[in-house]
Design an enzyme around this catalytic site. Structure first.
Site, PDB file in Angstrom:
ATOM      1  CG  ASP A  30      -2.214   1.159   1.276  1.00  0.00           C
ATOM      2  OD1 ASP A  30      -3.395   0.278   1.058  1.00  0.00           O
ATOM      3  OD2 ASP A  30      -1.534   2.337   1.194  1.00  0.00           O
ATOM      4  CG  ASN A  88     -12.399  -0.776   4.042  1.00  0.00           C
ATOM      5  OD1 ASN A  88     -12.728  -1.044   4.933  1.00  0.00           O
ATOM      6  ND2 ASN A  88     -11.011   0.057   3.953  1.00  0.00           N
ATOM      7  CG  HIS A 101      -8.219  -3.388  -2.469  1.00  0.00           C
ATOM      8  ND1 HIS A 101      -9.412  -2.458  -3.404  1.00  0.00           N
ATOM      9  CD2 HIS A 101      -8.055  -2.277  -1.096  1.00  0.00           C
ATOM     10  CE1 HIS A 101      -9.612  -1.501  -2.587  1.00  0.00           C
ATOM     11  NE2 HIS A 101      -9.219  -1.470  -1.196  1.00  0.00           N
TER      12      HIS A 101
HETATM   13  P1  AMP Z   1      -9.704   1.707   0.660  1.00  0.00           P
HETATM   14  O1  AMP Z   1     -10.310   2.784   1.589  1.00  0.00           O
HETATM   15  O2  AMP Z   1     -10.343   0.143   0.799  1.00  0.00           O
HETATM   16  O3  AMP Z   1     -10.325   1.763  -1.317  1.00  0.00           O
HETATM   17  O4  AMP Z   1      -7.742   1.278   0.096  1.00  0.00           O
HETATM   18  C1  AMP Z   1      -7.621   1.907  -1.181  1.00  0.00           C
HETATM   19  C2  AMP Z   1      -6.384   1.292  -0.875  1.00  0.00           C
HETATM   20  O5  AMP Z   1      -5.936   1.657  -2.088  1.00  0.00           O
HETATM   21  C3  AMP Z   1      -5.710   2.880   0.156  1.00  0.00           C
HETATM   22  O6  AMP Z   1      -5.106   2.348   1.157  1.00  0.00           O
HETATM   23  C4  AMP Z   1      -4.462   3.511  -0.478  1.00  0.00           C
HETATM   24  O7  AMP Z   1      -3.315   4.103   0.112  1.00  0.00           O
HETATM   25  C5  AMP Z   1      -3.978   2.579  -1.094  1.00  0.00           C
HETATM   26  N1  AMP Z   1      -3.392   3.221  -2.638  1.00  0.00           N
HETATM   27  C6  AMP Z   1      -3.931   3.838  -3.362  1.00  0.00           C
HETATM   28  N2  AMP Z   1      -3.346   4.386  -4.420  1.00  0.00           N
HETATM   29  C7  AMP Z   1      -2.552   2.990  -4.711  1.00  0.00           C
HETATM   30  C8  AMP Z   1      -1.412   3.315  -5.620  1.00  0.00           C
HETATM   31  N3  AMP Z   1      -0.746   3.957  -6.068  1.00  0.00           N
HETATM   32  N4  AMP Z   1      -0.725   2.155  -5.028  1.00  0.00           N
HETATM   33  C9  AMP Z   1      -0.396   1.513  -3.548  1.00  0.00           C
HETATM   34  N5  AMP Z   1      -1.408   1.377  -3.367  1.00  0.00           N
HETATM   35  C10 AMP Z   1      -2.441   2.363  -3.024  1.00  0.00           C
END
Ligand code: AMP
Length: 115
Positions: A30, A88, A101
């Protein structure tokens, strides 16, 4: 569903630190870690959220996701002391990326007060 940033990560169009990959699943760090280990485990198939899952259609993919989570936890050395898997779903859970995810979190004792 419309494409998200995770599709670009799957196609290697934007960088990510990949910790596991097979033909169905990708796992990468992440970008904004909430714990010493914070890995996202995603299906390569585009599915927006948990509520889009159909048991008969997606059973194998779900099994692959959880197998990958166990494998990554083992390889990153957090399996023995324990870890948390979080999915989530939707606005109230704060889902930011509309591509299914699993968050794999660990590497320290984790608090519990998501509500
Ligand atoms: P959610 O809030 O469950 O949708 O989690 C989305 C996650 O994606 C968050 O923890 C972000 O920090 C992560 N995220 C968003 N863009 C990227 C990226 N380019 N590379 C890695 N993680 C990401």
């Amino acid at each position: 569903m419309s494409e998200t940033i995770f599709s670009k990560i799957i196609r290697k169009e934007i960088p990510a630190t990949i910790v596991f990959e097979n033909d169905k699943v990708l796992a990468f760090n992440d970008i904004n870690p909430k714990a010493p280990v914070h890995v996202l485990i995603i299906p390569k198939q585009e599915i927006a959220r948990v509520t889009d899952l159909k048991p008969a259609e997606h059973a194998e993919m779900l099994s692959e996701l959880f197998s990958a989570a166990n494998k990554v936890a083992e390889e990153l050395g957090i399996a023995k002391d324990g870890f948390r898997l979080v999915i989530n779903c939707g606005k109230n859970a704060g889902q930011e990326v509309e591509h299914l995810h699993i968050h794999l979190l660990g590497g320290k004792p984790l608090g519990w007060s998501p509500g």
